[in-house]
Enzyme design. Sequence first.
Site, PDB file in Angstrom:
ATOM      1  N   LYS A 153       0.952  -5.949 -13.889  1.00 12.39           N
ATOM      2  CA  LYS A 153      -0.444  -6.403 -13.947  1.00 12.39           C
ATOM      3  C   LYS A 153      -1.101  -6.086 -15.294  1.00 12.39           C
ATOM      4  O   LYS A 153      -0.558  -5.324 -16.097  1.00 12.39           O
ATOM      5  CB  LYS A 153      -1.214  -5.760 -12.783  1.00 12.39           C
ATOM      6  N   TYR A 179      -3.342 -15.363  -4.453  1.00 10.86           N
ATOM      7  CA  TYR A 179      -3.997 -14.406  -3.557  1.00 10.86           C
ATOM      8  C   TYR A 179      -4.807 -15.093  -2.459  1.00 10.86           C
ATOM      9  O   TYR A 179      -5.724 -14.475  -1.898  1.00 10.86           O
ATOM     10  CB  TYR A 179      -4.879 -13.466  -4.369  1.00 10.86           C
ATOM     11  N   PHE A 217     -13.032  -7.878  -1.948  1.00  9.58           N
ATOM     12  CA  PHE A 217     -12.559  -7.616  -3.306  1.00  9.58           C
ATOM     13  C   PHE A 217     -11.885  -8.826  -3.948  1.00  9.58           C
ATOM     14  O   PHE A 217     -11.338  -8.715  -5.044  1.00  9.58           O
ATOM     15  CB  PHE A 217     -11.610  -6.405  -3.315  1.00  9.58           C
ATOM     16  N   ARG A 266       9.163  -2.189  -2.775  1.00  5.48           N
ATOM     17  CA  ARG A 266       7.922  -1.614  -2.212  1.00  5.48           C
ATOM     18  C   ARG A 266       7.992  -0.088  -2.213  1.00  5.48           C
ATOM     19  O   ARG A 266       6.999   0.589  -2.487  1.00  5.48           O
ATOM     20  CB  ARG A 266       7.644  -2.184  -0.825  1.00  5.48           C
ATOM     21  N   THR A 314      -0.307   1.197  -2.183  1.00  6.76           N
ATOM     22  CA  THR A 314      -1.278   0.372  -2.921  1.00  6.76           C
ATOM     23  C   THR A 314      -2.298   1.237  -3.653  1.00  6.76           C
ATOM     24  O   THR A 314      -2.623   0.991  -4.817  1.00  6.76           O
ATOM     25  CB  THR A 314      -2.020  -0.567  -1.944  1.00  6.76           C
ATOM     26  N   ARG A 321       3.357   3.435  -9.043  1.00  6.85           N
ATOM     27  CA  ARG A 321       1.897   3.590  -8.943  1.00  6.85           C
ATOM     28  C   ARG A 321       1.467   5.038  -9.134  1.00  6.85           C
ATOM     29  O   ARG A 321       0.411   5.306  -9.710  1.00  6.85           O
ATOM     30  CB  ARG A 321       1.405   3.000  -7.633  1.00  6.85           C
ATOM     31  N   ASN A 327      -3.621  -1.414 -10.133  1.00  9.69           N
ATOM     32  CA  ASN A 327      -2.507  -0.617  -9.628  1.00  9.69           C
ATOM     33  C   ASN A 327      -1.151  -1.033 -10.186  1.00  9.69           C
ATOM     34  O   ASN A 327      -0.116  -0.825  -9.564  1.00  9.69           O
ATOM     35  CB  ASN A 327      -2.520  -0.587  -8.089  1.00  9.69           C
ATOM     36  N   HIS A 337       2.688  -5.644  -8.571  1.00  8.97           N
ATOM     37  CA  HIS A 337       2.680  -6.340  -7.283  1.00  8.97           C
ATOM     38  C   HIS A 337       4.131  -6.558  -6.866  1.00  8.97           C
ATOM     39  O   HIS A 337       4.981  -6.821  -7.712  1.00  8.97           O
ATOM     40  CB  HIS A 337       2.002  -7.709  -7.388  1.00  8.97           C
ATOM     41  N   GLU A 349       6.201 -16.973  -3.428  1.00  8.71           N
ATOM     42  CA  GLU A 349       5.690 -16.396  -4.682  1.00  8.71           C
ATOM     43  C   GLU A 349       6.610 -16.713  -5.860  1.00  8.71           C
ATOM     44  O   GLU A 349       6.136 -17.050  -6.952  1.00  8.71           O
ATOM     45  CB  GLU A 349       5.505 -14.882  -4.519  1.00  8.71           C
TER      46      GLU A 349
HETATM   47  P1  CMP Z   1      -1.297  -6.546  -4.487  1.00 10.18           P
HETATM   48  O1  CMP Z   1      -0.059  -5.994  -3.903  1.00 10.18           O
HETATM   49  O2  CMP Z   1      -1.167  -7.290  -5.761  1.00 10.18           O
HETATM   50  O3  CMP Z   1      -1.997  -7.507  -3.415  1.00 10.18           O
HETATM   51  C1  CMP Z   1      -3.364  -7.515  -3.116  1.00 10.18           C
HETATM   52  C2  CMP Z   1      -4.120  -6.671  -4.074  1.00 10.18           C
HETATM   53  O4  CMP Z   1      -5.462  -6.464  -3.754  1.00 10.18           O
HETATM   54  C3  CMP Z   1      -3.531  -5.280  -4.088  1.00 10.18           C
HETATM   55  O5  CMP Z   1      -2.311  -5.326  -4.762  1.00 10.18           O
HETATM   56  C4  CMP Z   1      -4.619  -4.475  -4.735  1.00 10.18           C
HETATM   57  O6  CMP Z   1      -4.449  -4.354  -6.134  1.00 10.18           O
HETATM   58  C5  CMP Z   1      -5.850  -5.297  -4.445  1.00 10.18           C
HETATM   59  N1  CMP Z   1      -6.744  -4.527  -3.610  1.00 10.18           N
HETATM   60  C6  CMP Z   1      -6.509  -4.066  -2.376  1.00 10.18           C
HETATM   61  N2  CMP Z   1      -7.573  -3.390  -1.927  1.00 10.18           N
HETATM   62  C7  CMP Z   1      -8.499  -3.428  -2.908  1.00 10.18           C
HETATM   63  C8  CMP Z   1      -9.820  -2.904  -3.034  1.00 10.18           C
HETATM   64  N3  CMP Z   1     -10.374  -2.205  -2.056  1.00 10.18           N
HETATM   65  N4  CMP Z   1     -10.461  -3.152  -4.190  1.00 10.18           N
HETATM   66  C9  CMP Z   1      -9.877  -3.876  -5.173  1.00 10.18           C
HETATM   67  N5  CMP Z   1      -8.638  -4.382  -5.103  1.00 10.18           N
HETATM   68  C10 CMP Z   1      -7.964  -4.154  -3.979  1.00 10.18           C
END
Ligand code: CMP
Length: 139
Positions: free
Chosen positions: A10, A50, A58, A86, A92, A103, A113, A116, A127
Site C-alpha cells: 500500500k 473495495y 471508512f 494472511r 488488520t 503489519r 496497514n 492487502h 482480485e
Molecule cells: P484490506 O485488507 O486492504 O481491506 C479492507 C481495508 O479497510 C483494510 O485492509 C484496512 O486497511 C481498511 N480498514 C479496516 N478498518 C478500517 C478503519 N476502521 N478505518 C480505516 N480503514 C480501515
Amino acid sequence: VLERTFSILKPDATARNLTGAINAVIEQAGLRIVAQKRIRMTREQAETFYAVHKERPFFGELVEFMTSGPVVVQVLEGENAIARYRDVMGATNPAQAADGTIRKLFAKSIGENSVHGSDAPETAVIEIAQFFSGNEIVG
Ligand code: CMP
C-alpha cells in the site's frame, strides 16, 4: 494445495521505501512473487476493488488512501498461499498483529496497514483478474 493470492503493497509502504523489505518477508515465508507491478490506482479501480466495503464508514478514507500514492500489486504463489499470506501479514490492526508479521514490523495504523491479501480463493481469482492478465503471471 498450491494456490495463488493477490497482494498489494500500500501507499504507506511505498512512501517509506519498504517494497524490498516487505518482499523479503514474503519470500522468507515460502511465497513466490509470480507477478508484480507498481501502479497508481485510479479512484475507479479502488472503488471497484473495495466495493464490498462501500457501506462502511471508512470507505471514503480507504479509497483516498489507496489512491494517494504508488502501490505495488502482486500475485503470490505457494502451498496454501491465501492463509499463509494472511498469517505473514498479521492482524488488520497493527496493534493486534503478532511479532514478526509484516503489519507488526511496518504498519502505521488500521488504515495505513502496509499490505492487502485476498481472504478466500474466490476473492483471490477476482482480485488477480482485476489487475493482471494471464500472460503477466509467470509461475
Ligand atoms: P484490506 O485488507 O486492504 O481491506 C479492507 C481495508 O479497510 C483494510 O485492509 C484496512 O486497511 C481498511 N480498514 C479496516 N478498518 C478500517 C478503519 N476502521 N478505518 C480505516 N480503514 C480501515
